[in-house]
Design an enzyme around this catalytic site. Structure first.
Site, PDB file in Angstrom:
ATOM      1  N   LYS A 176     -13.669  -6.862  -7.577  1.00 16.53           N
ATOM      2  CA  LYS A 176     -14.030  -7.304  -6.223  1.00 16.53           C
ATOM      3  C   LYS A 176     -15.512  -7.614  -6.218  1.00 16.53           C
ATOM      4  CE  LYS A 176     -10.517  -4.583  -3.841  1.00 16.53           C
ATOM      5  NZ  LYS A 176     -10.228  -3.255  -3.244  1.00 16.53           N
ATOM      6  N   LYS A 192       0.841  -1.188   0.000  1.00 13.16           N
ATOM      7  CA  LYS A 192       0.000   0.000   0.000  1.00 13.16           C
ATOM      8  C   LYS A 192       0.879   1.243   0.000  1.00 13.16           C
ATOM      9  CE  LYS A 192      -4.157  -1.900   0.429  1.00 13.16           C
ATOM     10  NZ  LYS A 192      -5.211  -1.703  -0.579  1.00 13.16           N
TER      11      LYS A 192
END
Lengths: 344, 344
Positions: A265, A161
């Site tokens: 997703k 991240k």
């Protein structure tokens, strides 16, 4: 195999440690577990892990939809699963994670009725998938420590991240890349950069020969133009996540030539839009990865079955059950980084 | 449920009367019936109706592929049907009708093993579909006679073949439209016009208020620019058939904004590309019809199950079993224009 009842249960999950991504820290998450009950008592399971940041969803609000959704789908036969899917498509923008959970529960009830696992109803393309694991934003020492732990656990892809500060982001990735050899990175800025910051970040990766598989969602969700510019200026594939929720979003990304990859997703798209996105990206030469929100065992199982069944993904980021405390895999078996879908 | 054998049988079918479309007349057709045999003796059925004109396929040539295809798919489990589909995708350009037959036979064997009809494996979106019936090119009197017969048989959509001569084509359609009220027309030029001829033809339809549902494939398959110009100049939806074989063709049609409709035929695309085309057209706001080549009972059944299962089509042109002699519907029940898929 008619739908007779629909039950929602709230379950709270704590993160093993605070999960820090660009401009957001999570310590716990309340998900909704869905049970879809058929006339013969068969129960199909599903899980919604809502996202306010990505979908604009509130868990408390979508929990209230149980009655109206049951009214819509009651007495439909789960073998006619596209009829159920179509009803749930009405919630594509307002409750996509719930749409996903109920669509999966529909296939799961069907699956139990024919003793065939969901991933084979979806095509049985792969027998297992290999997941990466995520390093959230932290100090340089913490980042290196977490990445080594993931490497030692057997993952071949590490997700990192970034997106809060180019300079420290570059430093953290380079420190990890110095320590670990033989992995690839999915680097996710979660909308945190401007276009120019993103170009500077990805150029630093290239100059240092970091094996980046995908540079994910560098700029805000609506900034398709920014994605396109970064795609053109990047020597690594650029991916959309927050920009790619519905199948309509992805058709627009394809038409505009904005990305090399799409991160599907189920919590953003449900199974119906996810299936459409798979097919259209395959047809357009766009790569695919699959990701998750904060699903526990059932929720990750949904994505494992979807990913193995369609066999469509180059990268799998299905690790949320590893980031939450006290989660048992349900519906799949985890062996190191491998996830085997099973009949459950 | 492993694949153990694959059998091909040639079957010759005669047309009830010569079938005349733009620049082509057929009086009979040899198809290939496919039997896919599983380890437990279960047999899945399929039918290839090859097309030289559309696909460049020769029946005699693709009949020789039995051995090499069996080698490729032997021992695959039909529950893992995407693995079988992916193998057959290698024949997308060279033997698409055979790809379709074997892909369907795979789902059909799976279907028999779980006692669930194929259309429900595909989603069970509709319980039946309504087919049009086709008037081929003939004299004005013959055309009106055939159209009235189709109307009297209960069809609500009539497909009319044009594309050889604008003036007589316009005269024939107007004569039918004078005689019959309350139907819609799918008008198919089968690549027979130039761009300007097509524009003149469709303008004549509009001036005479003919209820045209789709103006199908006015110009040659490769003339995407022509399709686009006709789409922009037509007050009726313009469709692609010969231009739309693979999912890649359709992605290009969508990106170029070339058509309003796509005519999916399993014989052009197989089930794998057909599924992709359904999803991408739904995502792009492009309408869908489904058509056929010269399939007999099993072959039409394939499309009935596909169309009902996905529920994706506004128009169904699944009438080839009605145009051939001595065909029994297999795998569906025909009641007037309605076709009900069944477990078979």
């Amino acid at each position: 195999m008619k739908i007779k009842d629909l039950r929602f249960t709230e379950k709270k999950w704590d993160f093993v440690k605070p999960f820090h991504i660009a401009n957001n820290v999570s310590t716990s998450k309340v998900n909704i577990e869905v049970e879809l009950v058929l006339s013969d008592g068969t129960v199909g399971l599903g899980e919604s892990s809502s996202s306010f940041r990505v979908n604009g969803e509130s868990e408390a609000a979508i929990f209230q939809l149980q009655k109206e959704i049951l009214e819509m789908i009651k007495d439909l036969d789960v073998r006619d699963y596209r009829k159920v899917f179509a009803k749930l498509d009405a919630y594509s923008r307002t409750a996509p994670s719930l749409k996903a959970a109920i669509q999966f529960a529909t296939l799961h009830a069907f699956s139990r009725s024919i003793s065939t696992p969901v991933y084979q109803i979806l095509g049985g393309m792969k027998d297992f998938v290999e997941t990466d694991k995520t390093v959230s934003i932290g100090s340089l020492e913490e980042t290196v420590h977490d990445a080594k732990e993931i490497f030692d656990a057997g993952h071949k892809v590490i997700k990192m991240k970034v997106g809060e500060d180019v300079k420290s982001d570059v430093a953290r990735v380079l420190a990890v890349n110095d320590e670990i050899k033989g992995v690839r990175y999915v680097i996710d800025a979660n909308t945190g950069y401007t276009t120019k910051e993103a170009l500077r970040f990805i150029d630093a990766m290239y100059r240092n020969d970091v094996p980046v598989g995908i540079f994910e969602q560098p700029v805000p969700a609506e900034d398709f133009e920014g994605l396109k510019i970064i795609r053109q200026g990047s020597m690594y594939p650029v991916g959309a996540d927050e920009s790619a929720k519905t199948k309509y979003d992805v058709m627009r990304l394809i038409k505009e030539g904005a990305v090399d990859y799409v991160n599907i997703k189920l919590m953003k798209s449900g199974l119906s839009d996810a299936l459409a996105i798979v097919e259209m990206c395959n047809s357009a030469g766009i790569g695919l990865m699959i990701g998750c929100m904060s699903e526990s065992g059932i929720g990750v199982s949904q994505s494992v079955h979807f990913a193995a069944g369609t066999g469509a993904f180059t990268y799998h980021d299905l690790d949320s059950h590893l980031l939450l405390k006290d989660v048992d895999p349900v519906g799949f078996r985890q062996e190191k980084d491998r996830q085997y879908p099973i009949l459950f």
